[in-house]
Design an enzyme around this catalytic site. Sequence first.
Site, mmCIF file in Angstrom:
data_model
loop_
_atom_site.group_PDB
_atom_site.id
_atom_site.type_symbol
_atom_site.label_atom_id
_atom_site.label_comp_id
_atom_site.label_asym_id
_atom_site.label_seq_id
_atom_site.Cartn_x
_atom_site.Cartn_y
_atom_site.Cartn_z
ATOM 1 N N ASP A 120 7.075 6.162 11.982
ATOM 2 C CA ASP A 120 6.967 5.119 13.007
ATOM 3 C C ASP A 120 8.197 5.225 13.907
ATOM 4 O O ASP A 120 9.093 4.381 13.870
ATOM 5 C CB ASP A 120 6.874 3.741 12.344
ATOM 6 C CG ASP A 120 5.588 3.594 11.552
ATOM 7 O OD1 ASP A 120 4.505 3.692 12.159
ATOM 8 O OD2 ASP A 120 5.661 3.428 10.321
ATOM 9 N N HIS A 152 6.991 5.944 1.308
ATOM 10 C CA HIS A 152 7.843 4.796 0.956
ATOM 11 C C HIS A 152 8.806 5.176 -0.168
ATOM 12 O O HIS A 152 9.957 4.740 -0.193
ATOM 13 C CB HIS A 152 6.982 3.613 0.496
ATOM 14 C CG HIS A 152 6.051 3.086 1.543
ATOM 15 N ND1 HIS A 152 4.693 3.327 1.526
ATOM 16 C CD2 HIS A 152 6.284 2.330 2.641
ATOM 17 C CE1 HIS A 152 4.135 2.730 2.558
ATOM 18 N NE2 HIS A 152 5.059 2.129 3.253
ATOM 19 N N ALA A 204 0.865 -1.195 0.000
ATOM 20 C CA ALA A 204 0.000 0.000 0.000
ATOM 21 C C ALA A 204 0.898 1.240 0.000
ATOM 22 O O ALA A 204 0.770 2.126 0.837
ATOM 23 C CB ALA A 204 -0.962 -0.003 1.187
HETATM 24 O O1 PAF Z 1 6.714 -0.171 8.902
HETATM 25 C C1 PAF Z 1 6.275 -1.191 8.325
HETATM 26 O O2 PAF Z 1 5.763 -1.136 7.208
HETATM 27 C C2 PAF Z 1 6.385 -2.539 9.015
HETATM 28 O O3 PAF Z 1 6.210 -2.415 10.385
HETATM 29 C C3 PAF Z 1 7.684 -3.302 8.693
HETATM 30 C C4 PAF Z 1 8.913 -2.553 9.177
HETATM 31 C C5 PAF Z 1 7.793 -3.511 7.188
HETATM 32 C C6 PAF Z 1 7.675 -4.672 9.373
HETATM 33 O O4 PAF Z 1 6.576 -5.439 8.965
#
Ligand code: PAF
Length: 283
Positions: A150, A37, A32
């Site tokens: 995060d 990203h 997603a």
């Molecule tokens: O941040 C995320 O998308 C997830 O927590 C990760 C680091 C890919 C682990 O599943």
Amino acid sequence: MQIIRDQDALNEALGALREGGATIAFVPTMGALHAGHMALVAEARRRADHVVASIFVNPTQFGADEDLAVYPRREATDAAMLEQEGCEILWMPDVATMYPDGPEATVRAAAIGDTLEGASRPGHFDGVATVVARLFEQVRPDLALFGEKDYQQLAVIRQMVRDLGLEVEIVAVPTQRDVDGLALSSRNAYLSEEERRDARILPRALGEAAQAIEGGAPVSEALERARTRLAEAGFDPIDYVELRDAETLQPLEALDRPARLLAAAKLGRTRLIDNLPVAPAHQ
Ligand code: PAF
């Protein structure tokens, strides 16, 4: 870009990329994908010879009453975005490849993961630490990139890498935001139009609190004001709005060192998190 789902094929492709001592940067994701990203992939490209990304919606980091079943899955769009940004391998293991036996052996996140998100989502960071350790073992990258969005996850992973002596450099990338300040998140897709408008109060309330604290306002008053702003905008429940030591995430009552303001609250059925740096005057 090669899309690979099998460990042997991954080993072969990684071997080819590493020829001549080339370096590999790794961007683990749950898919997603959005501009946040893509900023990780762009930074990965700047720092290493090759970029590998993964998509795995990790069941062990979701609680029983959370959104695993409905978590957005958009494989074709995600793959096209990664390819466009210069990613060379997309690693997409299934659950059986990731956890052949269950998982049986797991990684327990450090105490830094028991508070804040960890208190609201018990076991969440154990699931994150387990899958990230497993992904590092599968990909063996020179460096791995994580978003500051995060922030606690980043702290948990840094601690895990130190404690387990893993040979991977962890790189933090600043939170990417929409024009109105809302931190980009795959879960923003759950917000209705009206909720999306109200959601911008989260970064605003945090920004005002950060400014007030940096300007010398008592921390408890600034945090209370932020909670009131969120409640007035319809956030319910407000899990936390807290000032923490930027490295250890220990609670802070005064701004006597670099700090982080962190918040989590629900708007309708969507749980949003955000955080901002707060710097003492002499820093
Ligand atoms: O941040 C995320 O998308 C997830 O927590 C990760 C680091 C890919 C682990 O599943």
